[in-house]
Design a protein around this motif. Structure first.
Motif, PDB file in Angstrom:
ATOM      1  N   VAL A 184      16.802  34.283   3.178  1.00 40.14           N
ATOM      2  CA  VAL A 184      15.949  33.493   4.064  1.00 40.14           C
ATOM      3  C   VAL A 184      15.443  34.340   5.224  1.00 40.14           C
ATOM      4  CG1 VAL A 184      15.942  31.529   5.649  1.00 40.14           C
ATOM      5  CG2 VAL A 184      17.051  31.322   3.423  1.00 40.14           C
ATOM      6  N   SER A 185      16.293  35.231   5.745  1.00 39.31           N
ATOM      7  CA  SER A 185      15.856  36.109   6.834  1.00 39.31           C
ATOM      8  C   SER A 185      14.714  37.003   6.378  1.00 39.31           C
ATOM      9  CB  SER A 185      17.043  36.961   7.325  1.00 39.31           C
ATOM     10  OG  SER A 185      18.062  36.142   7.867  1.00 39.31           O
ATOM     11  N   ALA A 186      14.811  37.501   5.151  1.00 37.85           N
ATOM     12  CA  ALA A 186      13.730  38.328   4.609  1.00 37.85           C
ATOM     13  C   ALA A 186      12.451  37.509   4.445  1.00 37.85           C
ATOM     14  CB  ALA A 186      14.161  38.929   3.269  1.00 37.85           C
ATOM     15  N   MET A 187      12.569  36.277   4.008  1.00 37.92           N
ATOM     16  CA  MET A 187      11.405  35.408   3.859  1.00 37.92           C
ATOM     17  C   MET A 187      10.758  35.119   5.217  1.00 37.92           C
ATOM     18  SD  MET A 187      12.756  32.651   1.019  1.00 37.92           S
ATOM     19  CE  MET A 187      11.250  31.673   1.222  1.00 37.92           C
ATOM     20  N   ALA A 188      11.582  34.910   6.233  1.00 34.53           N
ATOM     21  CA  ALA A 188      11.051  34.568   7.557  1.00 34.53           C
ATOM     22  C   ALA A 188      10.219  35.698   8.149  1.00 34.53           C
ATOM     23  CB  ALA A 188      12.205  34.211   8.499  1.00 34.53           C
ATOM     24  N   ARG A 189      10.470  36.935   7.712  1.00 32.77           N
ATOM     25  CA  ARG A 189       9.726  38.081   8.259  1.00 32.77           C
ATOM     26  C   ARG A 189       8.389  38.311   7.545  1.00 32.77           C
ATOM     27  NH1 ARG A 189      15.080  40.200   8.385  1.00 32.77           N
ATOM     28  NH2 ARG A 189      14.752  41.254   6.383  1.00 32.77           N
ATOM     29  N   ARG A 190       8.119  37.566   6.518  1.00 27.64           N
ATOM     30  CA  ARG A 190       6.866  37.763   5.772  1.00 27.64           C
ATOM     31  C   ARG A 190       5.696  37.125   6.529  1.00 27.64           C
ATOM     32  NH1 ARG A 190       8.083  36.108  -0.394  1.00 27.64           N
ATOM     33  NH2 ARG A 190       5.863  36.741  -0.516  1.00 27.64           N
ATOM     34  N   ASP A 191       4.629  37.854   6.663  1.00 24.19           N
ATOM     35  CA  ASP A 191       3.471  37.395   7.442  1.00 24.19           C
ATOM     36  C   ASP A 191       2.626  36.367   6.701  1.00 24.19           C
ATOM     37  OD1 ASP A 191       4.208  39.135   9.448  1.00 24.19           O
ATOM     38  OD2 ASP A 191       2.988  40.790   8.652  1.00 24.19           O
ATOM     39  N   GLU A 192       2.684  36.354   5.374  1.00 24.14           N
ATOM     40  CA  GLU A 192       1.774  35.495   4.624  1.00 24.14           C
ATOM     41  C   GLU A 192       2.251  34.048   4.509  1.00 24.14           C
ATOM     42  OE1 GLU A 192       4.380  37.638   1.539  1.00 24.14           O
ATOM     43  OE2 GLU A 192       3.408  38.044   3.472  1.00 24.14           O
ATOM     44  N   LEU A 193       3.378  33.710   5.146  1.00 27.01           N
ATOM     45  CA  LEU A 193       3.869  32.338   5.058  1.00 27.01           C
ATOM     46  C   LEU A 193       2.957  31.384   5.822  1.00 27.01           C
ATOM     47  CD1 LEU A 193       7.742  32.769   5.613  1.00 27.01           C
ATOM     48  CD2 LEU A 193       6.505  32.465   3.453  1.00 27.01           C
ATOM     49  N   ASP A 194       2.644  30.270   5.182  1.00 31.82           N
ATOM     50  CA  ASP A 194       1.880  29.254   5.905  1.00 31.82           C
ATOM     51  C   ASP A 194       2.822  28.477   6.823  1.00 31.82           C
ATOM     52  OD1 ASP A 194       2.931  26.781   4.467  1.00 31.82           O
ATOM     53  OD2 ASP A 194       2.154  27.963   2.783  1.00 31.82           O
ATOM     54  N   ALA A 195       2.235  27.675   7.695  1.00 29.13           N
ATOM     55  CA  ALA A 195       3.020  26.982   8.720  1.00 29.13           C
ATOM     56  C   ALA A 195       4.077  26.071   8.110  1.00 29.13           C
ATOM     57  CB  ALA A 195       2.090  26.191   9.633  1.00 29.13           C
ATOM     58  N   ARG A 196       3.710  25.355   7.061  1.00 33.66           N
ATOM     59  CA  ARG A 196       4.660  24.416   6.449  1.00 33.66           C
ATOM     60  C   ARG A 196       5.836  25.153   5.820  1.00 33.66           C
ATOM     61  NH1 ARG A 196       3.024  19.727   2.030  1.00 33.66           N
ATOM     62  NH2 ARG A 196       5.130  18.787   1.842  1.00 33.66           N
ATOM     63  N   THR A 197       5.524  26.256   5.113  1.00 33.92           N
ATOM     64  CA  THR A 197       6.598  27.038   4.489  1.00 33.92           C
ATOM     65  C   THR A 197       7.482  27.681   5.544  1.00 33.92           C
ATOM     66  OG1 THR A 197       5.160  27.499   2.602  1.00 33.92           O
ATOM     67  CG2 THR A 197       7.118  28.895   2.874  1.00 33.92           C
ATOM     68  N   ALA A 198       6.856  28.197   6.620  1.00 36.66           N
ATOM     69  CA  ALA A 198       7.623  28.818   7.690  1.00 36.66           C
ATOM     70  C   ALA A 198       8.584  27.811   8.323  1.00 36.66           C
ATOM     71  CB  ALA A 198       6.679  29.390   8.744  1.00 36.66           C
ATOM     72  N   GLN A 199       8.122  26.580   8.493  1.00 35.62           N
ATOM     73  CA  GLN A 199       8.977  25.548   9.063  1.00 35.62           C
ATOM     74  C   GLN A 199      10.155  25.238   8.132  1.00 35.62           C
ATOM     75  OE1 GLN A 199       8.541  24.376  12.114  1.00 35.62           O
ATOM     76  NE2 GLN A 199      10.411  23.151  11.968  1.00 35.62           N
ATOM     77  N   SER A 200       9.884  25.232   6.846  1.00 35.71           N
ATOM     78  CA  SER A 200      10.959  24.995   5.875  1.00 35.71           C
ATOM     79  C   SER A 200      11.986  26.114   5.908  1.00 35.71           C
ATOM     80  CB  SER A 200      10.367  24.874   4.461  1.00 35.71           C
ATOM     81  OG  SER A 200       9.483  23.771   4.377  1.00 35.71           O
ATOM     82  N   VAL A 201      11.499  27.349   6.046  1.00 37.96           N
ATOM     83  CA  VAL A 201      12.410  28.498   6.121  1.00 37.96           C
ATOM     84  C   VAL A 201      13.295  28.386   7.363  1.00 37.96           C
ATOM     85  CG1 VAL A 201      12.542  30.996   6.456  1.00 37.96           C
ATOM     86  CG2 VAL A 201      10.963  30.041   4.762  1.00 37.96           C
ATOM     87  N   LEU A 202      12.696  27.982   8.488  1.00 39.91           N
ATOM     88  CA  LEU A 202      13.483  27.821   9.719  1.00 39.91           C
ATOM     89  C   LEU A 202      14.558  26.758   9.558  1.00 39.91           C
ATOM     90  CD1 LEU A 202      10.714  28.100  12.474  1.00 39.91           C
ATOM     91  CD2 LEU A 202      12.459  29.789  11.864  1.00 39.91           C
TER      92      LEU A 202
END
Length: 388
Positions: A184-202
């Motif tokens: 999940v930490s690796a996913m959170a550092r990806r720039d191409e995440l949209d807002a909804r996906t980023a919120q889910s990762v958080l």
């Protein structure tokens, strides 16, 4: 003739006194028996003692004790409990001695435990001519002790199993949690995440952090309950700095809450800063959990001579008075409400107490409707040496 008459009168008087004494013995609630000579012939046995032997008085009077006691036990009992009394004039006291008799009417084997005392009896010249025995039936007490011992062992076995299970499960959970955390930490550092996906990762990150803290609590709980204590690694630390760092983390996880901090004086000492941070975090998280979202949580650090104090205050429903005495016990909560968030199993305050005491400190709580709830921790500045 006069001398013979006096002797007969004296003998009759002695017999009368003896029968009076035996009549008193018959009313006694304990077993009483009198034995004569080296073979320990039974001269008297009251009804209670006869019941102990599972015999009638006619079956025992005038017989050696060896013919009344169970064949497999009689010789050893006579050797250790009777012969020394007659031969050496030494009293003997025994507790919870086991006997097994056979009932004459049914043939049933009956087990009894007795406490008994043997006291030598002497003639006018001081020669031992026999002994008196007084016996108490301790069977019920012994069986009660045995049942209590079995229940205690069963309870201990259950506690040991539960603690081992908790330790194994919580330890094994670390591996998959670490894998999830890294992913999940690796996913959170990806720039191409949209807002909804980023919120889910958080949200996943937050859930993983809570799970990691829960696993840590379970491991600490297991160590504390197994008597090993929670390990600490003391070094120079500043409680003001520790509190600020913790509040930054808690504030990020609870952006809608108001956290206030007040620092008073020198708050340095020798502690395990990571463990003290755990204390602060558990108390602050607890304060947030049990207070209205619109109310602030106040954290105060204060230096005193030889001591440093930490207090965490929140408003809201006070802790019920009946729950205060056990508030620091494991698996207890401040209220009777079900934790619908699933964020706690009731170990946080228990671990706080264990960690504070490991540093030689104390933790207390006050809770009223008017004043709110305040947890106060006092740590000696040289907490490392105090806690050892």
């Amino acid at each position: 003739m006069a001398l013979l008459a006096r002797e007969q009168a004296s003998h009759a008087e002695a017999e009368a006194e003896r029968h009076k004494l035996y009549a008193i013995f018959e009313q006694a609630p304990v077993g009483i028996a009198i034995y004569r000579g080296p073979r320990h012939v039974i001269q008297f046995a009251n009804l209670v003692q006869c019941r102990f032997w599972e015999r009638s008085s006619e079956e025992v009077l005038g017989r050696p004790l060896s013919e009344v006691l169970p064949a497999e036990q009689g010789p050893s009992i006579i050797e250790k409990a009777c012969d020394p009394v007659f031969q050496k004039g030494e009293p003997r006291v025994f507790t919870e001695e086991r006997f097994e008799f056979t009932r004459q009417d049914t043939g049933e084997r009956v087990e009894h435990y007795f406490n008994y005392t043997h006291v030598p009896m002497r003639d006018l010249e001081g020669t031992v001519e026999g002994f008196m025995a007084v016996a108490w039936d301790a069977t019920d007490a012994v069986r009660s002790h045995q049942r209590a011992a079995v229940l205690t062992q069963q309870l201990q076995d259950r506690v040991d199993f539960e603690q081992q299970l908790i330790g194994i499960v919580s330890h094994d959970l670390r591996t998959p949690l670490n894998a999830i955390h890294l992913t999940v930490s690796a996913m959170a550092r990806r720039d191409e995440l949209d807002a909804r996906t980023a919120q889910s990762v958080l949200r996943i990150q937050s859930a993983v952090h809570r799970a990691v803290r829960l696993v840590g609590d379970l491991l600490d709980f297991t160590q504390a309950r197994l008597g090993k204590g929670i390990p600490i690694a003391p070094r120079a630390a500043d409680l003001n700095q520790v509190a600020r760092q913790v509040l930054e983390q808690v504030d990020a996880a609870h952006p809608g809450r108001t956290l206030r901090v007040q620092e008073r004086g020198d708050a340095t000492g020798v502690w395990d800063s990571e463990r003290i941070a755990q204390v602060v975090q558990n108390l602050v998280t607890n304060a947030i959990k049990y207070s209205p979202e619109t109310s602030p949580v106040q954290v105060t650090t204060r230096g005193e001579d030889g001591w440093v104090c930490l207090s965490v205050h929140n408003q809201g429903t006070p802790i019920p008075p009946e729950k205060l005495p056990g508030i620091f016990e494991p698996l207890q909560r401040a209220t009777s409400e079900v934790d619908s968030t699933g964020r706690s199993v009731g170990l946080g305050l228990y671990i706080v107490k264990q960690l504070v005491e490991a540093h030689g400190g104390t933790v207390d709580v006050t809770s009223t409707l008017k004043q709110g709830t305040t947890f106060t921790v006092r740590l000696p500045r040289d907490g490392a040496s105090r806690g050892q």
